[in-house]
Design a protein around this motif. Structure first.
Motif, short mmCIF file in Angstrom:
data_model
loop_
_atom_site.label_atom_id
_atom_site.label_comp_id
_atom_site.label_asym_id
_atom_site.label_seq_id
_atom_site.Cartn_x
_atom_site.Cartn_y
_atom_site.Cartn_z
N LYS A 71 0.83 -1.20 0.00
CA LYS A 71 0.00 0.00 0.00
C LYS A 71 0.87 1.25 0.00
O LYS A 71 0.52 2.26 -0.64
CB LYS A 71 -0.93 0.00 1.22
CG LYS A 71 -2.03 1.06 1.14
CD LYS A 71 -3.05 0.87 2.25
CE LYS A 71 -4.19 1.87 2.10
NZ LYS A 71 -5.22 1.69 3.16
N GLU A 97 -8.50 1.35 -3.60
CA GLU A 97 -8.52 1.78 -2.20
C GLU A 97 -7.65 3.01 -2.00
O GLU A 97 -8.04 3.96 -1.31
CB GLU A 97 -8.06 0.64 -1.30
CG GLU A 97 -8.12 0.95 0.18
CD GLU A 97 -7.68 -0.23 1.04
OE1 GLU A 97 -7.12 0.02 2.13
OE2 GLU A 97 -7.87 -1.39 0.61
N VAL A 98 -6.46 3.00 -2.60
CA VAL A 98 -5.55 4.14 -2.48
C VAL A 98 -6.16 5.36 -3.18
O VAL A 98 -6.10 6.48 -2.67
CB VAL A 98 -4.17 3.80 -3.08
CG1 VAL A 98 -3.32 5.05 -3.25
CG2 VAL A 98 -3.44 2.80 -2.18
N ALA A 143 -10.29 11.22 -0.25
CA ALA A 143 -10.95 11.51 1.02
C ALA A 143 -10.07 12.30 1.98
O ALA A 143 -10.54 12.79 3.00
CB ALA A 143 -11.39 10.21 1.69
N GLY A 144 -8.78 12.43 1.67
CA GLY A 144 -7.87 13.12 2.58
C GLY A 144 -6.58 13.54 1.91
O GLY A 144 -5.50 13.02 2.20
N ALA A 147 -9.32 6.05 -3.56
CA ALA A 147 -10.39 6.57 -2.72
C ALA A 147 -9.85 7.25 -1.46
O ALA A 147 -10.37 8.28 -1.02
CB ALA A 147 -11.34 5.43 -2.33
N GLU A 148 -8.78 6.69 -0.90
CA GLU A 148 -8.20 7.26 0.32
C GLU A 148 -7.62 8.64 0.06
O GLU A 148 -7.78 9.55 0.87
CB GLU A 148 -7.13 6.30 0.87
CG GLU A 148 -6.70 6.62 2.29
CD GLU A 148 -5.80 5.56 2.89
OE1 GLU A 148 -4.96 5.91 3.74
OE2 GLU A 148 -5.92 4.39 2.50
N LYS A 153 -3.49 15.05 4.31
CA LYS A 153 -2.83 14.04 5.13
C LYS A 153 -1.93 13.15 4.28
O LYS A 153 -0.78 12.88 4.63
CB LYS A 153 -3.87 13.20 5.87
CG LYS A 153 -3.31 11.99 6.61
CD LYS A 153 -4.42 11.22 7.28
CE LYS A 153 -3.90 9.92 7.91
NZ LYS A 153 -3.43 8.96 6.90
N LEU A 154 -2.45 12.72 3.15
CA LEU A 154 -1.70 11.75 2.35
C LEU A 154 -0.57 12.40 1.56
O LEU A 154 0.46 11.77 1.32
CB LEU A 154 -2.65 11.01 1.42
CG LEU A 154 -3.50 9.97 2.16
CD1 LEU A 154 -4.68 9.52 1.33
CD2 LEU A 154 -2.66 8.77 2.54
N LYS A 182 0.76 4.27 -2.69
CA LYS A 182 0.55 5.67 -2.32
C LYS A 182 1.59 6.56 -2.99
O LYS A 182 1.26 7.63 -3.52
CB LYS A 182 0.62 5.83 -0.80
CG LYS A 182 -0.61 5.31 -0.06
CD LYS A 182 -0.45 5.52 1.45
CE LYS A 182 -1.68 5.03 2.21
NZ LYS A 182 -1.54 5.23 3.67
#
Length: 286
Positions: free
Chosen positions: A31, A101-102, A108-109, A104-105, A112-113, A35
């Motif tokens: 993951k 998933e990455v 959503a942020g 979407a993550e 932070k990422l 990212k």
């Protein structure tokens, strides 16, 4: 019936050059690796997602992948991007559940990422014995030596976030002002649609950005111009009634002109609506 393309043929349609080890590799992406790959995807123009790109080569070395494998992964992310697929272009179409998933993550942020990926990059550089540098351009590094301790950390993190947003926005717009077409990067701004101070969650969301020249950025920021839901320039009555010759020459011809849309991260209709309702002078009654 539409012929089915194999992996190599699909890659060639989007300019990715594959070596045998890129096709045969069976090791799963972590993951953290995904990212970092998506972080880079956001900052590169679609046409530069190939294995010869120096930034892709650099990331490949950091995460122990081949440049071809990294380029493939970036193009996989493109297959999830509606701004890419809506124009008839396509990624490789092999995005897996962890890729999604990455994706979407991040959406959503973003803030932070973006910071997490910068820190991951520094950590990997240290582990490989490379210089752990903060990836900022010269102007963004200026003055950092004047800060110490906690203040320096906060300022550095702020500049890292701004650097990511600027690169993501400018690359999406192919390095051109979406109103004037100006293409000198030294004269371009990554402008927030909803101001930085008004929406913490979307400060780094590239869909909350426009690539503008400084004068168009200032006019947009002050609510003298805005963008309609059809992506057309709207001028405030104050601007249209201004008898300044420069205003007449530069701004009046823009009324109703459609902006040049980006390759990715199309401006959010919701953010544009907020700008018209909250910032645009006519709507705000200022």
């Amino acid at each position: 019936m539409v012929p089915q393309l194999n992996l190599r043929e699909k890659a060639q349609t989007v300019g990715v050059v594959l070596a045998p080890q890129d096709i045969m590799t069976t090791s799963r992406w972590s993951k953290e690796q995904l990212k970092l790959a998506f972080h880079l995807y956001c900052q590169l123009p679609f046409g530069r997602l190939h294995s010869r790109n120096p930034e892709i080569i650099q990331l490949a070395k950091l995460i122990g992948r081949t440049p071809g494998a990294v380029a493939m992964k970036l193009v996989n992310f493109a297959s999830l991007d509606p701004a890419i697929t809506s124009t008839g272009r396509a990624g490789l179409g092999n995005a897996g559940s962890l890729d999604k998933e990455v994706w979407a993550e991040f959406h959503a942020g973003w803030e932070k990422l973006a910071l997490e990926c910068s820190q991951l990059n520094v950590q990997l550089r240290k582990e490989k014995g490379a210089e752990a540098v903060v990836e900022l351009d010269v102007t963004e590094q200026e003055g950092l030596q004047d800060f110490t301790g906690e203040t320096k950390r906060v300022v550095t993190e702020q500049r890292i976030k701004q650097h990511f947003f600027r690169r993501a926005v400018l690359s999406s717009y192919r390095g051109r002002c979406c109103i004037s077409g100006l293409s000198d990067a030294r004269l371009l701004m990554a402008s927030h649609i909803v101001p930085w101070s008004n929406d913490k969650e979307n400060r780094l969301n590239p869909s909350n950005g426009l690539c503008l020249s400084p004068i168009h950025d200032k006019a947009f920021d002050r609510g003298l111009i805005t963008i309609s839901g059809d992506y057309e320039v709207m001028l405030s009555e104050q601007l249209k009634q201004n008898d300044d010759a420069f205003v007449a020459q530069i701004f009046l011809p823009l009324e109703g002109r459609r902006i040049e849309l980006p390759e990715r991260f199309i401006p959010s209709i919701a953010f544009l609506s907020r700008h018209r309702n909250e910032i645009f002078i006519d709507a705000a009654g200022q």
